[in-house]
Design an enzyme around this catalytic site. Structure first.
Site, PDB file in Angstrom:
ATOM      1  CB  ALA A   1      46.063  42.925  41.628  1.00 52.76           C
ATOM      2  N   PRO A   2      44.059  41.030  39.891  1.00 54.11           N
ATOM      3  CG  PRO A   2      43.842  39.635  38.022  1.00 54.11           C
ATOM      4  CD  PRO A   2      43.830  39.610  39.519  1.00 54.11           C
TER       5      PRO A   2
ATOM      6  CB  CYS B   1      40.275  31.423  45.141  1.00 53.55           C
ATOM      7  SG  CYS B   1      41.954  32.071  45.312  1.00 53.55           S
TER       8      CYS B   1
END
EC number: 2.1.1.176
Length: 442
Positions: free
Chosen positions: A261-262, A380
């Protein structure tokens, strides 16, 4: 009867929710804008204030501290004063008199005349006294923390990893405005076609230097354009666009996206013609994947389901996938430019437990990969404890895997490239990202 400026009032409400309740700035702001329709000018002002204040909160709070010493303020009053100081310090086109008037009116109508008098007094005092110089702070870690509004623990960690000069560059970089970026939904659309469609809506774009299918927009509400609604592109950061190509997807591949997700990387993988099984632990996030797949006309290539990635092996059985992507849950510290509230909501203790989860996910998906298949691990974040150290720990207990070189686009400046790719936010103006590629030996 005077009227509260709606943009400033909305910004105070959103910021109070973010700083006291842990709300996500983008979600809270979006909900507030839907409930309180503003003109385009006021929408821009409210958005600028929300993200600007979050980027500079520690700096502004340090400037405010001498003027509220000994005063016990409600959170919204504290936020109101911080927001006023932000406008005085960073918004050249906003006169102080407008800031004083609106801040006083908000205090009067949300509180009482006594609060209004306090707010006016504090702001007048700040105006007369002027701004303190952070250079007077002797400790270099505290000085950088106040100058660039990063918590001390994070400055300490980044300095230990990257050194003071690189840490300063990262800190300054995350306080610049994020660039609106998009990934063209190839092969259904070409980059040229999408640029032309957006130009009709007066949105100028330029090609990304990081991804051949990426574009950088000069501005505009990309999600409101006909091209977005038609599925011509999706909004995605440039660094994130490097992940799917690292797996070299083929139309014949069956790919697992274990933490999907997303769905940005899921739909990127599917755009190569591969069949992608996309997982997320939360059912509501699975719906986001499905919605993205539908808008981009990729439902025939994507199957989404709710499943904890740590249960993958028990659910699917051995050697089911040609390739696997683990875009692992992480601290998100590479997103500080785009999500500035992370710097205040995360603590060093919060991050300490993440490597164990990341390693558990890698261990769970490993048996489901076919011999000779590739596994990409990405995050990230910019902390080695969540990145290469996790990969090294996995390789120690999985001798059937080897790490290979992560492909690097020509001309891309990166903090580290051997063998994994580590981008920090100052490298090329994109999110901080880590991408490692592993292969299961025969």
């Amino acid at each position: 009867m005077s009227r509260i400026n709606p943009a400033r009032n909305l910004a105070v409400n959103v910021l109070t929710a973010v700083m006291t309740q842990g709300a996500y700035a983008n979600i809270e702001l979006d909900a507030a804008l839907r409930q309180t329709p503003l003109t385009s000018v006021d929408t821009g002002l409210a958005t600028t204030m929300v993200y600007g204040v979050l980027q500079h909160w520690l700096t502004l709070d340090w400037q405010l501290a001498p003027f509220i010493k000994g005063k016990k303020l409600e959170p919204w009053v504290h936020t109101l004063l911080i927001t006023a100081l932000y406008q005085m310090a960073y918004l050249d086109r906003v006169p102080d008199r407008a800031v004083f008037f609106d801040s006083t009116e908000i205090a009067k109508k949300r509180g009482n005349p006594g609060l209004a008098k306090l707010v006016t007094g504090v702001l007048r005092h700040v105006q007369r006294a002027g701004w303190r110089d952070p250079q007077t702070i002797s400790d270099p870690v505290e000085r950088l923390s106040i100058q660039e509004s990063l918590p001390i623990w994070l400055v300490q960690q980044l300095t230990a990893i990257y050194g003071p000069e690189k840490t300063t560059a990262i800190a300054r970089s995350v306080n610049t405005l994020p660039r609106p970026t998009l990934r063209v939904n190839t092969p259904a659309y070409t980059v040229t076609q999408v640029r032309a469609q957006l130009a009709k809506d007066h949105i100028k774009t330029m090609p990304s230097q990081i991804s051949a299918v990426g574009l950088i927009a000069e501005g505009g509400h990309l999600a409101a354009t006909p091209a977005f609604k038609a599925g011509a592109f999706t909004i995605q950061d440039e660094s994130s666009m490097l992940v799917a190509p690292t797996l070299t997807p083929q139309p014949s591949d069956r790919i697992l996206d274990a933490c999907a997700a997303p769905g940005g990387k899921t739909t990127h993988l599917a755009s190569y013609g591969a069949q992608v099984t996309a997982l997320d632990i939360h059912a509501n996030k699975v719906r986001l994947i499905e919605q993205n797949a539908q808008r981009l006309h990729l439902t025939d290539h994507i199957h989404a389901e709710a499943l904890d990635a740590r249960d993958v092996a028990a659910h699917f059985g051995p050697a089911q996938f040609d390739k696997i992507l683990v875009d692992a849950p992480c601290s998100g510290l590479g997103l500080l430019r785009r999500k500035p509230e992370i710097r205040y909501t995360k603590r060093a203790d919060d991050i300490a437990h993440l490597p164990a989860i990341q390693l558990a996910i890698l261990a769970a998906v490993a048996p489901t990969l076919k011999t000779g298949g590739a596994l990409v691990y990405s995050t990230c974040t910019i902390l080695p404890a969540e990145n290469q150290e996790v990969v090294d720990a996995f390789l120690k207990t999985h001798p059937d895997f080897i790490q290979v070189q992560t492909p690097l686009p020509a001309g891309l400046k990166a903090t580290a490239t051997m063998p994994a790719l580590q981008l920090t936010p100052d490298d090329c103006g994109s999110d901080g990202f880590y991408i490692a590629k592993l292969v299961k030996k025969g």
